[in-house]
Write an enzyme that holds these catalytic residues in place. Sequence first.
Site, short mmCIF file in Angstrom:
data_model
loop_
_atom_site.label_atom_id
_atom_site.label_comp_id
_atom_site.label_asym_id
_atom_site.label_seq_id
_atom_site.Cartn_x
_atom_site.Cartn_y
_atom_site.Cartn_z
N LYS A 22 0.84 -1.21 0.00
CA LYS A 22 0.00 0.00 0.00
C LYS A 22 0.87 1.25 0.00
O LYS A 22 0.65 2.18 -0.78
CB LYS A 22 -0.90 -0.01 1.25
CG LYS A 22 -1.43 1.36 1.66
CD LYS A 22 -2.31 1.31 2.88
CE LYS A 22 -1.65 1.55 4.21
NZ LYS A 22 -1.27 2.93 4.52
N ASN A 23 1.86 1.28 0.88
CA ASN A 23 2.64 2.50 1.06
C ASN A 23 3.62 2.78 -0.08
O ASN A 23 4.21 3.85 -0.14
CB ASN A 23 3.38 2.48 2.41
CG ASN A 23 2.41 2.67 3.56
OD1 ASN A 23 1.24 2.98 3.35
ND2 ASN A 23 2.89 2.48 4.78
N CYS A 120 -4.50 12.40 13.26
CA CYS A 120 -5.28 11.18 13.17
C CYS A 120 -5.07 10.39 14.45
O CYS A 120 -4.43 10.88 15.38
CB CYS A 120 -4.92 10.36 11.93
SG CYS A 120 -3.33 9.59 12.01
N ARG A 125 0.71 14.58 13.35
CA ARG A 125 1.17 14.40 11.97
C ARG A 125 1.16 15.68 11.11
O ARG A 125 0.42 15.77 10.12
CB ARG A 125 0.38 13.27 11.30
CG ARG A 125 0.46 11.98 12.10
CD ARG A 125 -0.19 10.82 11.42
NE ARG A 125 0.57 10.34 10.28
CZ ARG A 125 0.22 9.30 9.53
NH1 ARG A 125 -0.89 8.66 9.80
NH2 ARG A 125 0.96 8.90 8.53
N ASP A 310 4.99 0.68 11.88
CA ASP A 310 3.78 0.02 11.38
C ASP A 310 3.69 -1.45 11.80
O ASP A 310 2.70 -2.12 11.48
CB ASP A 310 3.70 0.13 9.84
CG ASP A 310 3.47 1.57 9.39
OD1 ASP A 310 3.19 2.42 10.24
OD2 ASP A 310 3.58 1.83 8.17
N ARG A 402 -8.34 -0.68 4.75
CA ARG A 402 -7.39 0.30 4.19
C ARG A 402 -6.09 -0.37 3.76
O ARG A 402 -5.45 0.09 2.82
CB ARG A 402 -7.02 1.36 5.25
CG ARG A 402 -8.06 2.40 5.52
CD ARG A 402 -7.43 3.49 6.39
NE ARG A 402 -6.17 3.93 5.80
CZ ARG A 402 -5.10 4.32 6.50
NH1 ARG A 402 -5.12 4.34 7.82
NH2 ARG A 402 -4.00 4.68 5.90
C1 LIG Z 1 1.26 6.22 3.30
C2 LIG Z 1 2.51 5.96 4.07
O1 LIG Z 1 3.56 5.66 3.48
N1 LIG Z 1 2.43 6.05 5.37
C3 LIG Z 1 3.60 5.75 6.18
C4 LIG Z 1 4.43 7.00 6.31
O2 LIG Z 1 3.61 8.02 6.88
P1 LIG Z 1 4.10 9.53 6.83
O3 LIG Z 1 4.81 9.78 5.56
O4 LIG Z 1 2.92 10.37 7.17
O5 LIG Z 1 5.11 9.53 8.04
P2 LIG Z 1 6.41 10.45 8.24
O6 LIG Z 1 7.62 9.61 8.00
O7 LIG Z 1 6.25 11.68 7.46
O8 LIG Z 1 6.31 10.80 9.78
C5 LIG Z 1 7.38 10.54 10.67
C6 LIG Z 1 7.33 11.55 11.79
O9 LIG Z 1 7.64 12.84 11.26
C7 LIG Z 1 6.65 13.79 11.63
N2 LIG Z 1 6.53 14.78 10.55
C8 LIG Z 1 6.28 14.36 9.28
C9 LIG Z 1 6.15 15.27 8.25
C10 LIG Z 1 6.28 16.63 8.55
O10 LIG Z 1 6.15 17.51 7.68
N3 LIG Z 1 6.52 17.01 9.83
C11 LIG Z 1 6.67 16.12 10.85
O11 LIG Z 1 6.90 16.49 12.00
C12 LIG Z 1 5.39 12.94 11.83
O12 LIG Z 1 4.43 13.59 12.63
C13 LIG Z 1 5.96 11.69 12.47
O13 LIG Z 1 6.15 11.91 13.84
O14 LIG Z 1 5.56 6.74 7.13
C14 LIG Z 1 5.23 6.36 8.48
C15 LIG Z 1 6.52 6.18 9.24
O15 LIG Z 1 7.23 5.12 8.76
C16 LIG Z 1 4.37 5.11 8.46
O16 LIG Z 1 3.94 4.83 9.76
C17 LIG Z 1 3.17 5.27 7.55
O17 LIG Z 1 2.51 4.02 7.38
C1 LIG Z 2 -0.06 4.77 9.38
C2 LIG Z 2 -0.30 4.12 8.24
O1 LIG Z 2 -0.81 4.68 7.11
P1 LIG Z 2 -1.12 6.24 6.85
O2 LIG Z 2 0.21 6.95 6.83
O3 LIG Z 2 -1.74 6.24 5.50
O4 LIG Z 2 -2.01 6.71 7.96
C3 LIG Z 2 0.01 2.68 8.11
O5 LIG Z 2 0.05 2.18 6.95
O6 LIG Z 2 0.21 2.01 9.14
#
Ligand SMILES: CC(=O)N[C@H]1[C@@H](OP(=O)(O)OP(=O)(O)OC[C@H]2O[C@@H](n3ccc(=O)[nH]c3=O)[C@H](O)[C@@H]2O)O[C@H](CO)[C@@H](O)[C@@H]1O
Ligand SMILES: C=C(OP(=O)(O)O)C(=O)O
Length: 427
Positions: A22-23, A120, A125, A310, A402
């Site tokens: 998915k990711n 969420c 996030r 995850d 999902r």
């Molecule tokens: C669709 C997808 O691929 N989702 C994955 C992606 O989520 P996602 O891309 O949302 O996760 P991030 O790696 O960005 O988040 C990591 C950390 O950075 C923080 N952060 C992120 C962006 C930003 O602009 N500012 C900030 O502070 C977030 O709140 C979190 O604490 O990576 C996460 C971490 O491996 C996984 O749990 C999710 O399943």
């Molecule tokens: C946190 C997850 O997905 P999302 O970043 O789309 O919320 C996940 O795949 O576990």
Amino acid sequence: MDRIRIRGGRPLKGEIKISGAKNAALPLMTTCLLTDEQVRLDNVPDLADINTMTHLLVQHGVEVMTRLAGRDRSILLNGQNITDTTAPYDLVRKMRASVLVLGPLVARHGEAKVSLPGGCAIGTRPVDLHIKGLQQMGAEIELAEGYIRAYAPKGLHGAEINFAKISVGATENLLMAATLAKGETQLINAAREPEINDLAHCLISMGAKIEGVGTNHLKIQGVERLHGTTHRVVADRIEAGTYAMAAAITGGELELLGIGHDLIGSALASLSQAGVTCTETERGLKIARANGALTGVDVMTEPYPGFPTDLQAQMMALMATAEGASMITETIFENRFMHVPELTRMGANINVHGASAMVRGVKRLTGAPVMATDLRASVSLVLAGLVAEGDTILNRVYHLDRGYEKLTQKLAACGAEIERLTEAAAE
Ligand SMILES: CC(=O)N[C@H]1[C@@H](OP(=O)(O)OP(=O)(O)OC[C@H]2O[C@@H](n3ccc(=O)[nH]c3=O)[C@H](O)[C@@H]2O)O[C@H](CO)[C@@H](O)[C@@H]1O
Ligand SMILES: C=C(OP(=O)(O)O)C(=O)O
């Protein structure tokens, strides 16, 4: 709303084909916004999030076709006629990965209006790193009425972007944007999850110039245009890790097809430490816990190649049944312990102190009605249900839809007593 009923106590035995990730598939789908030629993705999982991304792309004007060939599902995307650069609240609210259209839209179409995703169940996030990176690349950004409005009518330019924090989504958004920016972009302290490598390989096959794939320092030379491609989505390491833990928690033996050790090395290392045998086979990985109890091990979530956040909830369910204690520390998201109260209702002994949970293994879990709060929390309750005495009824199954393709079918085929109760039957 549908529910899942599980009667625990049956060791899983058999094989499970691991689906496309998915990711990986979600960012890969947004690459069609970077070209006027067709992007074809193979091995795309059949999931609610993929449908949500499809709706979003269609709303932008992308033509989307789905093709089935045996068990392989392909999506053909054509972004030649983008008619609308808005990602509305209703779709972004459903799925945070919708924010991944931001970089490609600004890079190729000079503008985008994307709803702020908000928090969420697992944390606040923010998307500040996505926004700051695009600003460094010359985009003008304003935040108003819950939306990010980004403009770069003359295109983006290269920049040296040093992430203050490792972010998967920000790395993906800016990597895509940089492929069409003028000059060189460097992404320093970038995330290097396998899904990012998959995205980079797809972009390279579209004509992008990217160096450093697989490292935390990506160098991108912008090109005038990208062309179409055909790309196969990498296997879902989180799905594989989940089924590995399902084999372990039930004391069974599963062969996971189409996944290699390289993608989930850190999770397998923790499983081995806990007393689970993980062997590479010609077709994938064999996971077994035929004899003996599980041992409690300490786990800390980290960006790749560390233990994935995850898989944290699933590991906690496993540790709830191990001998001895285990300390599970969550370093990525500030609120990713929503499964704890539900596991506790099934008899687990878990105490949360800040970012760490102390899990003391118990001899048995007992079935109970439980409530899913997010995707991975839900599946951790399924794992607990597979080994619990009696029936577990999982509510809010839509969270599982999902991210787990054919979950009940895959588990039932390996001997689990699990069924989905459709709304009428669940009453
Ligand atoms: C669709 C997808 O691929 N989702 C994955 C992606 O989520 P996602 O891309 O949302 O996760 P991030 O790696 O960005 O988040 C990591 C950390 O950075 C923080 N952060 C992120 C962006 C930003 O602009 N500012 C900030 O502070 C977030 O709140 C979190 O604490 O990576 C996460 C971490 O491996 C996984 O749990 C999710 O399943
Ligand atoms: C946190 C997850 O997905 P999302 O970043 O789309 O919320 C996940 O795949 O576990």
